[in-house]
Design an enzyme around this catalytic site. Structure first.
Site, PDB file in Angstrom:
ATOM      1  N   ASP A 103      14.129  -0.820  -6.641  1.00  0.00           N
ATOM      2  CA  ASP A 103      13.856   0.389  -5.863  1.00  0.00           C
ATOM      3  C   ASP A 103      15.181   1.016  -5.416  1.00  0.00           C
ATOM      4  O   ASP A 103      16.178   0.311  -5.248  1.00  0.00           O
ATOM      5  CB  ASP A 103      13.062   0.045  -4.596  1.00  0.00           C
ATOM      6  CG  ASP A 103      11.575  -0.137  -4.862  1.00  0.00           C
ATOM      7  OD1 ASP A 103      11.133   0.065  -6.010  1.00  0.00           O
ATOM      8  OD2 ASP A 103      10.851  -0.486  -3.908  1.00  0.00           O
ATOM      9  N   ARG A 144      12.767   4.916 -13.500  1.00  0.00           N
ATOM     10  CA  ARG A 144      11.743   5.584 -12.694  1.00  0.00           C
ATOM     11  C   ARG A 144      12.356   6.809 -12.041  1.00  0.00           C
ATOM     12  O   ARG A 144      13.416   6.715 -11.420  1.00  0.00           O
ATOM     13  CB  ARG A 144      11.241   4.626 -11.606  1.00  0.00           C
ATOM     14  CG  ARG A 144      10.280   5.286 -10.618  1.00  0.00           C
ATOM     15  CD  ARG A 144      10.066   4.442  -9.354  1.00  0.00           C
ATOM     16  NE  ARG A 144       9.494   3.148  -9.654  1.00  0.00           N
ATOM     17  CZ  ARG A 144       9.550   2.112  -8.800  1.00  0.00           C
ATOM     18  NH1 ARG A 144      10.161   2.228  -7.638  1.00  0.00           N
ATOM     19  NH2 ARG A 144       9.015   0.960  -9.118  1.00  0.00           N
TER      20      ARG A 144
END
Ligand SMILES: Cc1cc2nc3c(=O)[nH]c(=O)nc-3n(C[C@H](O)[C@H](O)[C@H](O)COP(=O)(O)OP(=O)(O)OC[C@H]3O[C@@H](n4cnc5c(N)ncnc54)[C@H](O)[C@@H]3O)c2cc1C
Length: 316
Positions: free
Chosen positions: A142, A192
């Site tokens: 992340d 992502r």
């Protein structure tokens, strides 16, 4: 600045407030309201959520909640939760071919520990990557606030030497992101793309939603034209449509990119995307540390805030 920007900024400010956090966490009904976005506290809750998603052909990436720890014991506990989770996913036959992968925050693994925090977090991440490899699945790092972008990308480079499938995250609100996308749009690189969830200064980040969206499209063009594996993380119907059009333009097969959304947000749209033959991965947060995560979701959408406040009001 309009009213929704003000609400967003206030909620992002509150996401860092210890006092408000204690009050909300102790409110007796908070947990039941939180369940829409966080399926539970325990490993078994996360595994059950993955199984539920599999029944409708959706994939999962699982985040053990927690961030910004300055306590080594807590960082070790977080690593151990991931190791337990990956074993539980493998035992339930939910980890093969990346079906149930995991998402990690380096700040939860010790990045902010004084001294050698960077190395401690990286070592923890490495152990989790090895466990993911054993379980036949993958890991995505992340991305947190902009002060950690360089360190996170550096950790990504180091992890990819042994685990080339580790996924990166790029935030389109950051002005630097087009360049990062160019660097990452190579063969085998899972990236992502999201808008970004933190409160960031104007010096580094676009402030208006129009600018963030335009940068998202510019980044998406680079990723879809490249040789990597784009992961389109957004609930925004316009961006989802543009991603589909770009994928078609570049003759991408359905298995050469994926869509991603958050658990509990637009579930019907998630199923529709999976039903039409695209890959749809759902980000499942679990664990007790839901406060910061929930405040960011409320900052994104006034309707989520109303849902939460109504829940508090109706059950008190
Ligand atoms: C899988 C995944 C992983 C993420 N990882 C990170 C990360 O590592 N780092 C990070 O900073 N951020 C991360 N994010 C959060 C992201 O940056 C955004 O904050 C968040 O996704 C909201 O942006 P959005 O693109 O959905 O657009 P928004 O601007 O929030 O929403 C755009 C439109 O989507 C629709 N929509 C949104 N919510 C709803 C809803 N509840 N119901 C119906 N329609 C809705 C509406 O039409 C809305 O106008 C992640 C998001 C996802 C989905």
């Amino acid at each position: 600045m309009d009213a929704s920007d003000l609400l967003r900024n206030s909620l992002l400010q509150l996401s860092k407030s210890g006092t408000v956090r204690q009050t909300i966490e102790k409110a007796p009904v908070s947990r039941s309201v939180v369940r829409r976005f966080v399926p539970g506290d325990a490993t078994a809750d996360a595994v059950a959520a993955v199984a539920e998603l599999r029944a409708t052909n959706r994939l999962a990436t699982i985040d053990y909640l927690g961030e910004d720890t300055t306590d080594l014991t807590q960082a070790i506990r977080t690593r151990d939760h991931y190791l337990e989770l990956l074993k539980a996913l493998a035992d339930a036959d939910l980890s093969q071919h990346g079906m149930g992968e995991v998402s990690l925050k380096l700040s939860a693994l010790g990045q902010y520990l004084p001294g050698d925090g960077h190395k401690i977090a990286l070592d923890h991440a490495r152990e989790i990557c090895q466990a993911a490899a054993n379980a036949g699945t993958t890991v995505t790092l992340d991305m947190e606030d902009h002060t950690t972008t360089d360190a996170t990308l550096e950790s990504l480079r180091e992890l990819r030497q042994d685990f080339p499938w580790v996924g990166a995250v790029i935030q389109s609100y950051l002005k630097r992101s087009e360049g990062d996308c160019r660097d990452l749009a190579h063969e085998g690189s899972r990236v992502r793309l999201c808008k970004g969830a933190y409160k960031e200064p104007e010096s580094v980040a676009h402030q208006s939603s129009a600018d963030v969206d335009q940068n998202y499209v510019r980044c998406l063009k680079i990723l879809m034209a490249g040789d990597g594996y784009p992961m389109v993380a957004s609930h925004d119907p316009r961006l989802i449509e543009i991603a589909g059009a770009l994928a078609a333009h570049h003759h991408r097969d359905a298995d050469s990119f994926e869509y991603q959304m958050l658990y509990g947000i637009r579930p019907e749209e998630q199923k529709r995307i999976a039903d039409r033959g695209n890959q749809m991965r759902v980000y499942i947060p679990y664990g007790e540390e839901w406060y910061g995560y929930l405040m960011r979701r409320m900052a994104e959408r006034p309707a989520n805030t109303m849902f939460f406040l109504r829940g508090l009001a109706s059950k008190n």
